[in-house]
Design a protein around this motif. Structure first.
Motif, short mmCIF file in Angstrom:
data_model
loop_
_atom_site.label_atom_id
_atom_site.label_comp_id
_atom_site.label_asym_id
_atom_site.label_seq_id
_atom_site.Cartn_x
_atom_site.Cartn_y
_atom_site.Cartn_z
N GLY A 103 0.84 -1.20 0.00
CA GLY A 103 0.00 0.00 0.00
C GLY A 103 0.87 1.25 0.00
O GLY A 103 2.09 1.16 0.14
N THR A 104 0.36 2.40 -0.18
CA THR A 104 -1.06 2.64 -0.23
C THR A 104 -1.29 3.78 -1.21
O THR A 104 -0.35 4.47 -1.60
CB THR A 104 -1.62 2.99 1.16
OG1 THR A 104 -3.00 3.29 1.10
CG2 THR A 104 -0.89 4.16 1.78
N THR A 105 -2.53 3.99 -1.59
CA THR A 105 -2.88 5.15 -2.40
C THR A 105 -3.23 6.31 -1.47
O THR A 105 -3.36 6.14 -0.26
CB THR A 105 -4.07 4.83 -3.30
OG1 THR A 105 -5.20 4.48 -2.48
CG2 THR A 105 -3.76 3.67 -4.24
N ASP A 106 -3.43 7.48 -2.05
CA ASP A 106 -3.76 8.67 -1.26
C ASP A 106 -4.55 9.61 -2.15
O ASP A 106 -3.98 10.48 -2.81
CB ASP A 106 -2.48 9.33 -0.75
CG ASP A 106 -2.75 10.37 0.32
OD1 ASP A 106 -3.93 10.77 0.48
OD2 ASP A 106 -1.81 10.78 1.01
N THR A 107 -5.86 9.39 -2.23
CA THR A 107 -6.69 10.17 -3.15
C THR A 107 -7.93 10.69 -2.45
O THR A 107 -8.48 10.05 -1.54
CB THR A 107 -7.12 9.30 -4.35
OG1 THR A 107 -7.75 8.10 -3.90
CG2 THR A 107 -5.93 8.92 -5.22
N ASP A 108 -8.39 11.84 -2.88
CA ASP A 108 -9.58 12.46 -2.31
C ASP A 108 -10.80 11.55 -2.52
O ASP A 108 -10.94 10.91 -3.57
CB ASP A 108 -9.82 13.81 -2.98
CG ASP A 108 -10.66 14.74 -2.11
OD1 ASP A 108 -10.71 14.53 -0.90
OD2 ASP A 108 -11.25 15.68 -2.67
N TRP A 109 -11.68 11.49 -1.53
CA TRP A 109 -12.88 10.63 -1.62
C TRP A 109 -14.07 11.41 -1.08
O TRP A 109 -14.10 11.81 0.08
CB TRP A 109 -12.68 9.35 -0.81
CG TRP A 109 -13.83 8.41 -0.86
CD1 TRP A 109 -14.83 8.29 0.06
CD2 TRP A 109 -14.12 7.42 -1.87
NE1 TRP A 109 -15.72 7.28 -0.30
CE2 TRP A 109 -15.31 6.75 -1.49
CE3 TRP A 109 -13.49 7.06 -3.06
CZ2 TRP A 109 -15.87 5.73 -2.26
CZ3 TRP A 109 -14.05 6.03 -3.81
CH2 TRP A 109 -15.22 5.40 -3.41
N ASP A 110 -15.08 11.61 -1.93
CA ASP A 110 -16.28 12.33 -1.49
C ASP A 110 -17.53 11.49 -1.75
O ASP A 110 -18.64 12.04 -1.84
CB ASP A 110 -16.38 13.69 -2.18
CG ASP A 110 -16.45 13.56 -3.70
OD1 ASP A 110 -16.45 12.43 -4.23
OD2 ASP A 110 -16.51 14.61 -4.38
N LEU A 111 -17.37 10.16 -1.84
CA LEU A 111 -18.49 9.27 -2.09
C LEU A 111 -18.87 8.56 -0.79
O LEU A 111 -18.66 9.10 0.29
CB LEU A 111 -18.12 8.31 -3.22
CG LEU A 111 -17.75 9.01 -4.54
CD1 LEU A 111 -17.12 8.04 -5.52
CD2 LEU A 111 -18.96 9.70 -5.15
N ASP A 112 -19.44 7.36 -0.86
CA ASP A 112 -19.93 6.67 0.33
C ASP A 112 -18.79 6.39 1.30
O ASP A 112 -17.81 5.71 0.96
CB ASP A 112 -20.61 5.35 -0.07
CG ASP A 112 -21.18 4.63 1.13
OD1 ASP A 112 -22.25 5.05 1.60
OD2 ASP A 112 -20.55 3.66 1.59
N ARG A 113 -18.93 6.90 2.53
CA ARG A 113 -17.83 6.78 3.48
C ARG A 113 -17.84 5.45 4.24
O ARG A 113 -16.83 5.06 4.81
CB ARG A 113 -17.88 7.95 4.47
CG ARG A 113 -17.35 9.24 3.87
CD ARG A 113 -17.69 10.45 4.69
NE ARG A 113 -19.11 10.77 4.58
CZ ARG A 113 -19.72 11.71 5.29
NH1 ARG A 113 -19.04 12.41 6.16
NH2 ARG A 113 -21.01 11.94 5.12
#
Length: 387
Positions: A106-116
């Protein structure tokens, strides 16, 4: 001395004037609502901090943004190395860590504004990790080598930067209204320091003097008496009849609490049998019973995806083990045959949705695909209390 309530959701806060005096909690299993009174309420809700703050005030003291981190699990024999790796990428750090019979990547590091509640790993996330991993390997790792995939959300303190990789990983503790303490941000690795800071803030101003929190100094469950128990591994194997490797597994998971598991096996020797399925067979039936009896597991997915790591350590994600797990849980939780079958069906649907989401090209498609499998017990909208 704390009481932990599984699948109990805060849906409102009680007030006396400006002061927060407790919480309205809904038991999601029964639908019953309870009012819990307290001199102080600590809000430690991670990526839901903005929502839960609004239960108390429209002027939130902190803002949190969710950053998605995706991890892959592959068998140890797929990467020929005796040491772990830490690599820099354009946006984060890539680690390759030896982890039992597996490698954790891992790991990725991306913005997330969908289902938490269910952050979904997309094909793009998996390809990103494989691309950077294979850049330093002589023999590439392929999708067929992946045993499991899991994703989580980091609650980062919001700032001016648009890139989540540049937002603060530190935590903060604030009191937005009297009686309510909010702790937000931080990381797994600092959770005990966060707890200390939150508790010290919560007890500030109480009528009776309260000593400074020592939570970050206390041994974790299973650590008390660990050296002596660890030293007795050969005796535990001989007395229990379990293979020494099984004892090592149990010691690694439960520490000095291993005796509780061995007592279950002594009372019912069938619990010494491993769960069915490659990967799931690292775990014993006793661990399922213990998850229900001592760790609050209420559903098959609780055991396979949370109390154990089977959902991402087994190539079939635990699908083959689900029936056996449900059979072990049923008498403890009073399930009939219909409920038992429903639990298995739900878990299989969850795994199928996760697999499909990991074929999706982007986050939005992956999120919609993952949500195709509904929660076994749905949550309710915040502020939906009947008071």
């Amino acid at each position: 001395g704390a009481l932990a309530a599984n699948r109990a959701q805060v849906v409102g806060l009680t007030r006396l004037g400006e002061r927060v005096t407790g919480a309205v909690v809904r038991d999601l299993e029964s639908g019953e609502e309870l009012v819990v009174r307290a001199r102080r309420v600590v809000n430690a809700t991670g990526v839901w901090t903005d929502d839960t703050q609004r239960l108390a005030t429209d002027r939130g003291a902190v803002r949190v943004r969710a950053s998605k981190g995706v991890h892959l699990v592959v068998p140890r024999d797929r990467i020929r190395s005796e040491v772990g790796l830490i690599l820099r990428t354009e946006t984060s750090v890539l680690f390759v860590i030896p982890w039992g019979r597996h490698w954790l990547i891992g790991t990725t590091d991306t913005d997330w504004d969908l289902d938490r509640a269910h952050p979904a790993a997309s094909a793009a996330d998996i390809d990103y990790l494989l691309e950077h991993l294979n850049a330093v390997l002589q023999t590439p790792v392929t999708r067929d080598d992946i045993e499991g995939v899991y994703a989580g959300l980091r609650p980062l303190l919001d700032g001016e930067s648009e890139a989540t990789s540049r937002l603060s990983r530190e935590h903060t503790v604030v009191t937005p209204v009297p009686g309510l303490v909010v702790v937000a941000g931080g990381k797994y690795t600092t959770y005990r320091v966060m707890a200390r800071d939150a508790v010290d803030a919560a007890v500030h101003g109480l009528p009776a003097a309260v000593p400074a929190s020592c939570t970050d100094q206390l041994p974790l469950a299973g650590a008390e008496g660990w050296p002596a128990v660890r030293n007795s591994a050969p005796r535990l194997a001989a007395e229990s009849g379990l293979h020494p490797d099984r004892i090592e597994h149990l010691l690694g998971r439960y520490g000095a609490l291993v005796q509780d598991l061995l007592e279950l096996v002594a009372a019912d020797p069938s619990l010494a049998e491993p769960l069915p399925g490659e990967g799931a067979d690292d775990y014993l039936g006793a661990e399922v019973v213990y998850a229900v009896a001592a760790e609050g597991a209420r559903h098959v997915e609780d055991v396979l995806a949370r109390r154990t790591r089977i959902s991402f350590e087994a190539f079939d994600r635990g699908v083959f083990a689900a029936e056996r797990v449900a059979r072990l849980m049923a008498p403890l939780l009073g399930w009939d045959a219909e409920r038992e079958a429903g639990e298995v069906a739900h878990y299989r649907a969850r795994v199928a949705a996760e697999r499909r989401s990991q074929q999706a090209a982007d986050d939005r498609t992956a999120d919609a695909t993952r949500l195709g499998a509904p929660d076994v017990i749905p949550t309710v909208p915040l502020g939906a209390a009947g008071h």
